[in-house]
Write a protein that holds these residues in place. Structure first.
Motif, PDB file in Angstrom:
ATOM      1  N   GLN A 634     -29.422 -69.430 -19.147  1.00 21.17           N
ATOM      2  CA  GLN A 634     -28.388 -70.379 -19.565  1.00 21.17           C
ATOM      3  C   GLN A 634     -27.787 -69.923 -20.882  1.00 21.17           C
ATOM      4  O   GLN A 634     -28.513 -69.651 -21.843  1.00 21.17           O
ATOM      5  CB  GLN A 634     -29.026 -71.767 -19.699  1.00 21.17           C
ATOM      6  N   GLU A 635     -26.463 -69.850 -20.949  1.00 22.15           N
ATOM      7  CA  GLU A 635     -25.791 -69.216 -22.092  1.00 22.15           C
ATOM      8  C   GLU A 635     -26.114 -69.885 -23.422  1.00 22.15           C
ATOM      9  O   GLU A 635     -26.357 -69.204 -24.418  1.00 22.15           O
ATOM     10  CB  GLU A 635     -24.272 -69.182 -21.873  1.00 22.15           C
ATOM     11  N   ASN A 636     -26.114 -71.219 -23.472  1.00 20.82           N
ATOM     12  CA  ASN A 636     -26.368 -71.873 -24.764  1.00 20.82           C
ATOM     13  C   ASN A 636     -27.791 -71.623 -25.245  1.00 20.82           C
ATOM     14  O   ASN A 636     -28.053 -71.537 -26.453  1.00 20.82           O
ATOM     15  CB  ASN A 636     -26.068 -73.377 -24.671  1.00 20.82           C
ATOM     16  N   LEU A 637     -28.720 -71.450 -24.309  1.00 21.42           N
ATOM     17  CA  LEU A 637     -30.095 -71.157 -24.706  1.00 21.42           C
ATOM     18  C   LEU A 637     -30.231 -69.705 -25.165  1.00 21.42           C
ATOM     19  O   LEU A 637     -30.997 -69.408 -26.091  1.00 21.42           O
ATOM     20  CB  LEU A 637     -31.059 -71.444 -23.553  1.00 21.42           C
ATOM     21  N   LYS A 638     -29.499 -68.801 -24.537  1.00 19.34           N
ATOM     22  CA  LYS A 638     -29.494 -67.405 -24.989  1.00 19.34           C
ATOM     23  C   LYS A 638     -28.947 -67.323 -26.420  1.00 19.34           C
ATOM     24  O   LYS A 638     -29.494 -66.619 -27.269  1.00 19.34           O
ATOM     25  CB  LYS A 638     -28.640 -66.543 -24.051  1.00 19.34           C
ATOM     26  N   GLU A 639     -27.889 -68.071 -26.681  1.00 17.92           N
ATOM     27  CA  GLU A 639     -27.312 -68.088 -28.039  1.00 17.92           C
ATOM     28  C   GLU A 639     -28.321 -68.647 -29.040  1.00 17.92           C
ATOM     29  O   GLU A 639     -28.433 -68.162 -30.173  1.00 17.92           O
ATOM     30  CB  GLU A 639     -26.035 -68.928 -28.050  1.00 17.92           C
ATOM     31  N   ARG A 640     -29.066 -69.639 -28.619  1.00 14.67           N
ATOM     32  CA  ARG A 640     -30.047 -70.242 -29.512  1.00 14.67           C
ATOM     33  C   ARG A 640     -31.162 -69.253 -29.851  1.00 14.67           C
ATOM     34  O   ARG A 640     -31.598 -69.165 -31.008  1.00 14.67           O
ATOM     35  CB  ARG A 640     -30.616 -71.499 -28.859  1.00 14.67           C
ATOM     36  N   LEU A 641     -31.621 -68.503 -28.867  1.00 13.84           N
ATOM     37  CA  LEU A 641     -32.664 -67.517 -29.120  1.00 13.84           C
ATOM     38  C   LEU A 641     -32.161 -66.391 -30.022  1.00 13.84           C
ATOM     39  O   LEU A 641     -32.893 -65.905 -30.888  1.00 13.84           O
ATOM     40  CB  LEU A 641     -33.180 -66.940 -27.796  1.00 13.84           C
ATOM     41  N   GLN A 642     -30.916 -65.971 -29.828  1.00 10.83           N
ATOM     42  CA  GLN A 642     -30.343 -64.962 -30.721  1.00 10.83           C
ATOM     43  C   GLN A 642     -30.305 -65.477 -32.154  1.00 10.83           C
ATOM     44  O   GLN A 642     -30.567 -64.732 -33.104  1.00 10.83           O
ATOM     45  CB  GLN A 642     -28.931 -64.585 -30.250  1.00 10.83           C
TER      46      GLN A 642
END
Length: 709
Positions: A634-642
């Motif tokens: 999920q894109e928003n979760l990928k952004e959060r991990l970054q």
């Protein structure tokens, strides 16, 4: 040019671990930490050293006893060479640790009105009180153990504190006769420190062994005490079970646990006041080398400071308490299953609460639509609400399958207790695969919804332990994706049955496939660089020891891939070497919380991929443990991990840099730099997100004035 696989390009695993413990010890010196938190770091450092000797040093000594003396596959150091280097390093570390205690922490405690008194500092009133206390509370528990021809040296339990006593009979013996020898064990069932009245409203404490030594003559009427001094033995506490030949693994491990306190001695700690002759006597009895003896100026076994730091009335000497926040995606939601069905949800502990994970299992246990619950348990808390919920689920007629890992080191006894309770409740309990530790963290809930079967999955980098979830930084994810659910079912079927390793949709697992998956991901970054595209890897883990992965990172560095590694503890990779690792930087964050999450980022030519895992880049995780790596899609979760990775790499308060020499250097704040303590930033962000979401939910519930007609 030297080949990449050269002994000078690696750091010895054991010495790297000691470097980690030195970083922990440095937090006890750091005046930015409240005083009682510094005491905790002292206790953690001492506890870490205990475990290091019981397992790592014990293993090296076993090699020598068996005549194996294997060489480290990276640095080519023999077991004997490693033991010598460990001894040199630990002697220095222990001297520094006790220097911190006596020259820094004791004066700081005195400034707060807290005094630890020696026997020489007691006034007559305090001595009188302690004499009465000794005879009423301590003397009845003590057992003096004489040692002579008919009484051999006793089997003193691992990590117990003892007093060695030399005695001379008052009558009927010649003065030239050698003194008699006895041992008095300091009872672990009694409090380690005793509060006595102090002057001018100050608090004064005396250690239990000080009181015993002060009145020890009462144990030996008719004898004069010639000498007395404390000592402590650390023993081999590793467990070796023949799993292939074991008919009942639980029973075999229970047998081995009984031997843990009786393993071979690997370290002797003595009070610095102990005479050389008495030290030699103990060393000889315990069959230890000279370098295994640690002479200490201060109280043996500083782990008691963890309990002392919990003393009430000193809130100003501790970190301000934090309250784990409700995860933003759960605020305002009334049905957990519906929420997970809509989107994947990330939980970042301890900044966000572990309660949704407990609620997930509780809800499943009580929900009539839930048909089955399957879960792996590696380390759980002493009164685990998750285990209680699983037991209740079985009693409610659910199909409950629990893999309890009995070989979780130093949690074996706890896990045996829970395994038995779960079996009694009707759960199907399995103990993992022969020869492997199941280290994966996964829960599967199978639910009937109308005519469909829906699978809800929770995966995590950390254990299902509600206590450590308040102290360790870990990341978990809820999902109802069909391919994740299918993988979860395949995973449990593989554990419980005889099925061959399946073809996964999204997972990669150890011991078959995970290491190759990581090697392929690294090689893909190399291919991008070779094609003129940028390559980038960020990997966050607890430890990095696997030689094949290190060599792959060296190849990637030489190809131009920019690599940042966040490795909390052991790191055998040596960064910053020309033509080897000049594009690799290694950071370590040691702070209020134990960094425990595993996050792996690969740029992939701009099509960025992020993964979470239960596994570090250690050989044991790749070949002797059952592990899961899973992608975050999920894109928003990928952004959060970054964001998590980038903020940790910007940390200039708790971050250390590994130098090519193998030493670590604290990142310094530049002039005008804003302090960035990533752990506290994450908590502030969790609070801000929770407040913002809660306000939005509250506003959406405010009734609006209907429009006039």
């Amino acid at each position: 040019m030297q080949p990449l696989d050269h002994k000078s390009h690696f750091i010895n695993r054991e010495l790297s671990w000691l470097a980690f413990n030195e970083r922990v010890a440095s937090e006890a010196i750091n005046t930015a930490n409240p005083l009682f938190e510094r005491l905790k770091f002292m206790a953690i450092c001492a506890s870490n050293l205990d475990e290091f000797f019981m397992v790592r040093v014990a293993g090296l000594k076993d090699q020598l006893k068996l005549g194996m003396d294997r060489r480290d596959d990276k640095t080519q150091m023999s077991a004997g060479q490693q033991l010598l280097e460990i001894s040199k390093r630990v002697h220095t570390d222990v001297e520094r640790l006790y220097g911190t205690w006596s020259r820094t922490l004791l004066p700081a405690l005195r400034r707060e009105g807290i005094h630890f008194l020696t026997s020489k500092q007691l006034n007559s009133q305090q001595q009188a009180y302690l004499e009465s206390y000794y005879h009423e509370h301590i003397f009845p528990v003590l057992t003096p153990l004489a040692i002579d021809a008919s009484h051999p040296f006793p089997m003193l339990a691992n990590r117990t504190l003892n007093v060695a006593v030399l005695l001379q009979p008052l009558e009927s013996h010649s003065e030239v006769d050698p003194p008699l020898f006895a041992v008095v064990q300091v009872p672990s069932v009694l409090p380690r420190y005793i509060e006595i009245s102090g002057a001018h409203h100050k608090r004064a404490f005396v250690l239990l062994e000080t009181v015993i030594q002060l009145f020890i003559h009462a144990l030996f009427p008719g004898h004069a005490v010639v000498e007395q001094a404390c000592f402590r033995i650390t023993r081999n506490a590793d467990i070796n079970v023949d799993e292939e030949g074991a008919e009942d693994l639980l029973e075999e491990i229970e047998k081995e646990l009984k031997k843990r306190n009786r393993g071979a001695a690997v370290r002797l700690e003595v009070e610095q006041s102990m005479s050389p002759e008495l030290v030699e006597t103990l060393r000889d009895w315990l069959e230890l080398e000279h370098e295994d003896v640690y002479s200490i100026l201060g109280p043996l076994d500083l782990t008691f400071l963890m309990r002392f730091a919990a003393e009430p009335e000193y809130a100003h000497l501790r970190f301000p308490p934090i309250s784990p926040q409700i995860p933003r995606d759960f605020i305002g939601e009334s049905n957990l299953f519906d929420t997970i069905a809509k989107k994947d949800i990330l939980l970042f502990h301890p900044y966000e609460s572990f309660d949704p994970v407990v609620h997930f299992v509780n809800l499943a246990a009580n929900d009539p639509q839930v048909l089955a619950i399957k879960q792996t348990l590696y380390r759980v808390s002493g009164n685990s609400p998750i285990v209680l919920a699983l037991a209740r689920a079985a009693e409610n007629g659910k199909q409950v399958t629990v893999l309890v890992e009995l070989k979780a080191r130093f949690d074996e006894e706890n896990n045996i207790v829970w395994a038995k309770k779960l079996e009694e409740a009707g759960c199907h309990v399995i103990y993992g695969l022969v020869g492997l530790k199941t280290h994966s963290k996964i829960t599967l809930v199978v639910r009937r919804e109308g005519d469909n079967i829906v699978r809800y999955v929770h995966l995590s980098t950390g254990n299902y332990n509600d206590n450590t979830a308040k102290l360790y930084t870990d990341i978990g994810m809820f999902t109802a994706r069909a391919d994740f659910g299918e993988d979860a079912s395949l995973f449990f079927n593989h554990l419980t049955g005889f099925a061959d390793p399946p073809a996964w949709n999204q997972f990669a697992t150890a011991p078959l496939g995970l290491k190759q998956k990581f090697l392929d991901l690294i090689d893909r970054e190399i291919e991008h660089c070779n094609a003129g595209r940028p390559g980038r890897i960020i990997a966050k883990m607890n430890a990095l020891t696997d030689k094949d992965l290190i060599l792959a990172l060296y190849r990637a560095s030489n190809a131009g891939v920019e690599i940042d590694l966040l490795v909390r503890g052991i790191c055998c990779l040596r960064p910053g070497l020309a033509n080897v690792s000049e594009n690799i930087r290694v950071s370590s964050i040691v702070g209020r919380f134990l960094e425990h999450s595993r996050i792996y980022y690969f740029y992939n030519g701009g099509n960025e991929e992020l993964f979470l895992a239960s596994a570090d880049w250690m050989t044991r995780n790749m070949v002797s443990r059952v592990e899961i790596l899973f992608p975050v899609l999920q894109e928003n979760l990928k952004e959060r991990l970054q964001h998590v990775l980038n903020l940790q790499l910007a940390d200039n308060v708790n971050r250390w840099l590994l130098l090519p020499s193998g030493r670590y250097q604290k990142v310094a704040q530049g002039t005008g730099d804003t302090p960035c303590a990533s752990q506290m930033r994450f908590y502030a962000e969790a609070r801000g997100a929770a407040d913002k979401t809660a306000r939005a939910v509250a506003e959406s519930m405010i009734p609006r004035t209907p429009p006039r007609l």
